[in-house]
Design a protein around this motif. Structure first.
Motif, short mmCIF file in Angstrom:
data_model
loop_
_atom_site.label_atom_id
_atom_site.label_comp_id
_atom_site.label_asym_id
_atom_site.label_seq_id
_atom_site.Cartn_x
_atom_site.Cartn_y
_atom_site.Cartn_z
N ALA A 1 102.42 108.18 70.44
CA ALA A 1 101.14 108.83 70.17
C ALA A 1 100.17 107.85 69.50
CB ALA A 1 101.34 110.07 69.32
N ALA A 2 100.68 107.07 68.56
CA ALA A 2 99.83 106.10 67.87
C ALA A 2 99.33 105.02 68.83
CB ALA A 2 100.58 105.46 66.71
N TRP B 1 96.78 106.63 71.04
CA TRP B 1 95.52 106.82 70.31
C TRP B 1 94.69 105.54 70.36
CZ3 TRP B 1 92.27 110.21 68.02
CH2 TRP B 1 91.27 109.66 67.22
N ALA C 1 91.10 105.54 71.90
CA ALA C 1 90.03 105.34 70.92
C ALA C 1 89.12 104.17 71.27
CB ALA C 1 90.65 105.12 69.53
N ALA D 1 86.02 107.32 69.71
CA ALA D 1 86.52 107.53 68.35
C ALA D 1 85.39 107.38 67.33
CB ALA D 1 87.66 106.57 68.04
N LEU E 1 86.84 112.04 70.27
CA LEU E 1 88.29 111.98 70.50
C LEU E 1 88.93 112.69 69.32
CD1 LEU E 1 90.71 110.95 72.16
CD2 LEU E 1 90.65 108.89 70.73
N ARG E 2 89.47 113.88 69.58
CA ARG E 2 89.96 114.72 68.50
C ARG E 2 91.39 114.39 68.11
NH1 ARG E 2 86.68 119.45 68.44
NH2 ARG E 2 87.91 120.15 66.69
N SER E 3 92.24 114.18 69.10
CA SER E 3 93.65 113.88 68.79
C SER E 3 94.31 113.31 70.03
CB SER E 3 94.39 115.14 68.33
OG SER E 3 94.45 116.09 69.37
N VAL E 4 95.45 112.67 69.82
CA VAL E 4 96.32 112.21 70.89
C VAL E 4 97.74 112.47 70.42
CG1 VAL E 4 97.07 110.28 72.33
CG2 VAL E 4 94.68 110.40 71.59
N ASP E 5 98.47 113.25 71.20
CA ASP E 5 99.84 113.63 70.86
C ASP E 5 100.74 113.46 72.07
OD1 ASP E 5 99.28 114.77 68.16
OD2 ASP E 5 98.10 116.20 69.32
N ALA F 1 95.57 113.76 75.31
CA ALA F 1 94.38 113.41 74.53
C ALA F 1 93.45 114.61 74.55
CB ALA F 1 93.69 112.19 75.13
#
Length: 173
Positions: A16-17, A20, A24, A37, A42-46, A55
């Motif tokens: 995920a990191a 991101w 981003a 970003a 871009l709210r989140s990436v999991d 994303a």
């Protein structure tokens, strides 16, 4: 070991990191000096339970013509980073606000010649265009709004009365 094999051996948090970072870095198609970003869209990436990288992005406003292009660019960035199982979801609530533009994003806008939002999105004065907007070129506070709409609907067109340069102001939304 190839890239995808290494990717599959990473923990979901590490994947995920890494995802991101890839997402981003995607530039905004209308203002390429800032990333998704930087703008806070871009709210989140999991990584979901099936190992799919998800994303989540928010449009700057409901009629933004760049929304589908941004989603496509984020997906392409994830795939290019080795995440073949990826998707991009739209998040509408809470609605995006200019308050989410990062400090770095605001600096990049100003350096590009676009005055960043100067007030909070809940400022009634800003909503009615009563905000003092400094010129991004010379820094003077003596500016005037020429048009409520600039190069895109989320920006207004201003002119500095000191250096006489026109510029866009990213409206508080």
């Amino acid at each position: 070991m190839d890239h995808m094999s290494a990717d599959n051996q990473q923990s979901p948090d590490t994947r995920a990191a890494t995802a991101w970072l890839a997402a981003a870095a995607v530039p905004d198609p209308e203002i390429p000096v800032v990333t998704v970003a930087d703008l806070g869209i871009l709210r989140s990436v999991d990584v979901d339970a099936d190992g799919v990288v998800v994303a989540r992005v928010s449009p700057t406003y409901s009629g933004c013509p760049a929304t589908s292009l941004i989603q496509q660019m984020v997906l392409e960035a994830l795939v290019q980073a080795g995440f073949d199982k990826a998707r991009v979801d739209t998040v509408l609530s809470p609605a995006w606000t200019t308050d989410w533009i990062t400090a770095d994003g605001r600096r990049k806008l100003q350096a590009f010649g676009i005055a960043p939002p100067v007030a909070s999105s809940n400022s009634k004065r800003a909503l009615f265009g009563e905000t003092l907007v400094n010129c991004p070129h010379c820094g003077a506070g003596e500016t005037e709004r020429i048009s409520e709409f600039g190069s895109t609907p989320c920006k207004a067109l201003y002119r500095c009365t000191i250096c006489k340069e026109p510029f866009d102001y990213f409206k508080c939304l």
